[in-house]
Design a protein around this motif. Structure first.
Motif, PDB file in Angstrom:
ATOM      1  N   GLN A 112      32.620  67.407 -22.081  1.00 21.22           N
ATOM      2  CA  GLN A 112      32.350  68.147 -20.843  1.00 21.22           C
ATOM      3  C   GLN A 112      33.359  67.779 -19.763  1.00 21.22           C
ATOM      4  O   GLN A 112      33.803  68.639 -18.990  1.00 21.22           O
ATOM      5  N   ALA A 113      33.740  66.506 -19.714  1.00 18.26           N
ATOM      6  CA  ALA A 113      34.729  66.061 -18.730  1.00 18.26           C
ATOM      7  C   ALA A 113      36.092  66.704 -19.007  1.00 18.26           C
ATOM      8  O   ALA A 113      36.764  67.178 -18.083  1.00 18.26           O
ATOM      9  N   LEU A 114      36.512  66.717 -20.262  1.00 15.66           N
ATOM     10  CA  LEU A 114      37.806  67.297 -20.622  1.00 15.66           C
ATOM     11  C   LEU A 114      37.875  68.773 -20.261  1.00 15.66           C
ATOM     12  O   LEU A 114      38.938  69.294 -19.914  1.00 15.66           O
ATOM     13  N   LYS A 115      36.738  69.446 -20.332  1.00 10.39           N
ATOM     14  CA  LYS A 115      36.698  70.874 -20.045  1.00 10.39           C
ATOM     15  C   LYS A 115      36.788  71.184 -18.551  1.00 10.39           C
ATOM     16  O   LYS A 115      36.843  72.351 -18.166  1.00 10.39           O
ATOM     17  N   LYS A 116      36.814  70.168 -17.718  1.00 13.88           N
ATOM     18  CA  LYS A 116      37.041  70.388 -16.288  1.00 13.88           C
ATOM     19  C   LYS A 116      38.490  70.797 -16.025  1.00 13.88           C
ATOM     20  O   LYS A 116      38.820  71.299 -14.958  1.00 13.88           O
ATOM     21  N   CYS A 117      39.349  70.528 -16.989  1.00 16.53           N
ATOM     22  CA  CYS A 117      40.770  70.866 -16.867  1.00 16.53           C
ATOM     23  C   CYS A 117      41.025  72.273 -17.409  1.00 16.53           C
ATOM     24  O   CYS A 117      40.190  72.824 -18.130  1.00 16.53           O
ATOM     25  N   PRO A 118      42.171  72.855 -17.090  1.00 19.85           N
ATOM     26  CA  PRO A 118      42.531  74.128 -17.711  1.00 19.85           C
ATOM     27  C   PRO A 118      42.504  74.002 -19.229  1.00 19.85           C
ATOM     28  O   PRO A 118      42.691  72.910 -19.778  1.00 19.85           O
ATOM     29  N   TYR A 119      42.305  75.119 -19.905  1.00 26.14           N
ATOM     30  CA  TYR A 119      42.104  75.130 -21.345  1.00 26.14           C
ATOM     31  C   TYR A 119      43.132  74.266 -22.073  1.00 26.14           C
ATOM     32  O   TYR A 119      44.337  74.424 -21.885  1.00 26.14           O
ATOM     33  N   LEU A 120      42.622  73.372 -22.899  1.00 27.01           N
ATOM     34  CA  LEU A 120      43.388  72.521 -23.804  1.00 27.01           C
ATOM     35  C   LEU A 120      44.100  71.357 -23.113  1.00 27.01           C
ATOM     36  O   LEU A 120      44.524  70.419 -23.779  1.00 27.01           O
ATOM     37  N   ALA A 121      44.236  71.403 -21.795  1.00 24.22           N
ATOM     38  CA  ALA A 121      45.038  70.390 -21.094  1.00 24.22           C
ATOM     39  C   ALA A 121      44.298  69.065 -20.918  1.00 24.22           C
ATOM     40  O   ALA A 121      44.923  68.037 -20.653  1.00 24.22           O
ATOM     41  N   GLY A 122      42.975  69.069 -21.062  1.00 26.11           N
ATOM     42  CA  GLY A 122      42.198  67.873 -20.811  1.00 26.11           C
ATOM     43  C   GLY A 122      42.569  66.696 -21.691  1.00 26.11           C
ATOM     44  O   GLY A 122      42.532  65.545 -21.255  1.00 26.11           O
ATOM     45  N   VAL A 123      42.943  66.976 -22.943  1.00 29.46           N
ATOM     46  CA  VAL A 123      43.272  65.895 -23.875  1.00 29.46           C
ATOM     47  C   VAL A 123      44.506  65.131 -23.410  1.00 29.46           C
ATOM     48  O   VAL A 123      44.488  63.901 -23.282  1.00 29.46           O
ATOM     49  N   LYS A 124      45.591  65.841 -23.132  1.00 34.68           N
ATOM     50  CA  LYS A 124      46.810  65.157 -22.689  1.00 34.68           C
ATOM     51  C   LYS A 124      46.631  64.522 -21.310  1.00 34.68           C
ATOM     52  O   LYS A 124      47.196  63.460 -21.029  1.00 34.68           O
ATOM     53  N   ALA A 125      45.819  65.156 -20.464  1.00 34.51           N
ATOM     54  CA  ALA A 125      45.545  64.577 -19.144  1.00 34.51           C
ATOM     55  C   ALA A 125      44.762  63.272 -19.285  1.00 34.51           C
ATOM     56  O   ALA A 125      45.073  62.272 -18.623  1.00 34.51           O
ATOM     57  N   ALA A 126      43.762  63.260 -20.166  1.00 31.85           N
ATOM     58  CA  ALA A 126      42.969  62.044 -20.367  1.00 31.85           C
ATOM     59  C   ALA A 126      43.804  60.943 -21.012  1.00 31.85           C
ATOM     60  O   ALA A 126      43.630  59.767 -20.690  1.00 31.85           O
ATOM     61  N   LEU A 127      44.708  61.311 -21.894  1.00 25.09           N
ATOM     62  CA  LEU A 127      45.612  60.314 -22.470  1.00 25.09           C
ATOM     63  C   LEU A 127      46.452  59.664 -21.376  1.00 25.09           C
ATOM     64  O   LEU A 127      46.668  58.444 -21.389  1.00 25.09           O
ATOM     65  N   GLN A 128      46.910  60.460 -20.413  1.00 25.91           N
ATOM     66  CA  GLN A 128      47.662  59.898 -19.292  1.00 25.91           C
ATOM     67  C   GLN A 128      46.811  58.911 -18.510  1.00 25.91           C
ATOM     68  O   GLN A 128      47.292  57.856 -18.071  1.00 25.91           O
ATOM     69  N   LEU A 129      45.544  59.232 -18.344  1.00 27.34           N
ATOM     70  CA  LEU A 129      44.649  58.324 -17.632  1.00 27.34           C
ATOM     71  C   LEU A 129      44.417  57.029 -18.404  1.00 27.34           C
ATOM     72  O   LEU A 129      44.061  56.006 -17.818  1.00 27.34           O
TER      73      LEU A 129
END
Length: 295
Positions: A245-262
């Motif tokens: 649910q948290a990853l889906k706060k980002c634009p489609y598909l981008a949550g994974v790479k954004a979370a990896l950055q975090l």
């Protein structure tokens, strides 16, 4: 190679110029292997496969196979809109040593069930590698009837299906009816929200987007189910759902790479026309993941 457990639909790292970054790809694969995942599912949705050129797909497959070097199974995504392209890329994956290929249902044009069967049969006749059907009707616009899946399971090197339909009834029918005819046929769940459900119903494994970022959590969930520690497994499934649910706060598909950055792992952004989250969205994602307790 055994196709069971948690398979990561691995990302494709890009440079700032949106070119495939092979050195970062090997670094990322090491992160997944260290996290305990049981196999790789290359060039699927999370791998941005439809956005890569034919030659880029070859580069990703070759790099992954050479780097993993047999440690875990590598299932290469070779599905293209045309049968001709799918056959060509599947032959390449076989040539460079992939352990299997996954072939998405051809997309864009509507297909009959007979068209689906003809496509997969032709691909199967072109290679000796095991083939996993990648079933994601929400993205392809093409559904596969369970009766059609039964016919496809009669082709020896079509060994399984990854079900990303989120249709639990379809999955349950597929697991029970197909395995009655062919006990070794593999069913992978394709939704992080349904890992617990798919495995309890008899799936052999799961292709998990959350495992791209938090492999250790999803692998633990799998092992707790295998040990029949269902209370602990349910707790972990709840955590995975909150991460999803948290990853889906980002634009489609981008949550994974954004979370990896975090997590301190920068593997680039998504390829255009997909969008990466802005600073506000990144802060929102960080707050959500901290609330779950994974950062």
């Amino acid at each position: 190679m055994r196709f069971e457990g948690i398979f990561s639909p691995s990302i494709t790292p890009f440079t700032r110029e949106e070119e495939v970054d092979s050195s970062k790809l090997t670094e990322y694969l090491d992160f997944l292997i260290k996290g305990g995942i049981h196999g790789l599912f290359l060039l699927g949705t999370n791998g941005e496969g439809p956005l890569l050129t034919f030659e880029e797909k070859k580069e990703v497959i070759r790099t992954a196979v050479e780097h993993v070097n047999g440690k875990i199974p590598v299932i290469a995504g070779t599905g293209c809109p045309s049968t001709k392209e799918t056959v060509e890329l599947s032959k390449y994956a076989e040539k460079v040593g992939a352990d299997a290929v996954h072939v998405v249902t051809p997309y864009y044009y509507p297909l009959t069930q007979n068209g689906v069967i003809k496509h997969y049969r032709k691909v199967a006749e072109s290679i000796e590698l095991p083939i996993i059907i990648y079933y994601i009707p929400e993205r392809t616009g093409v559904k596969i009837d369970v009766s059609t899946l039964l016919k496809l399971a009669g082709i020896p090197n079509i060994v399984g299906v990854k079900d990303s339909s989120k249709d639990v009834i379809w999955a349950y029918n597929a697991i029970t009816l197909v395995k009655e005819e062919r006990s070794d046929f593999v069913l992978f769940g394709g939704s992080d929200a349904l890992i617990f459900t798919h495995l309890i119903l008899g799936a052999d494994g799961v292709v998990s987007a959350v495992s791209n970022v938090f492999p250790e959590i999803v692998v633990e969930l799998y092992h707790e189910i295998k040990k029949k520690n269902l209370g602990r497994a349910k707790e972990l499934q709840d955590k995975v759902l909150k991460i999803r649910q948290a990853l889906k706060k980002c634009p489609y598909l981008a949550g994974v790479k954004a979370a990896l950055q975090l997590r301190g792992l920068d593997f680039g952004e998504v390829r255009s026309p997909l969008e990466f989250p802005d600073k506000e969205k990144m802060h929102e994602l960080e707050r959500a993941l901290r609330k779950v307790g994974v950062l």
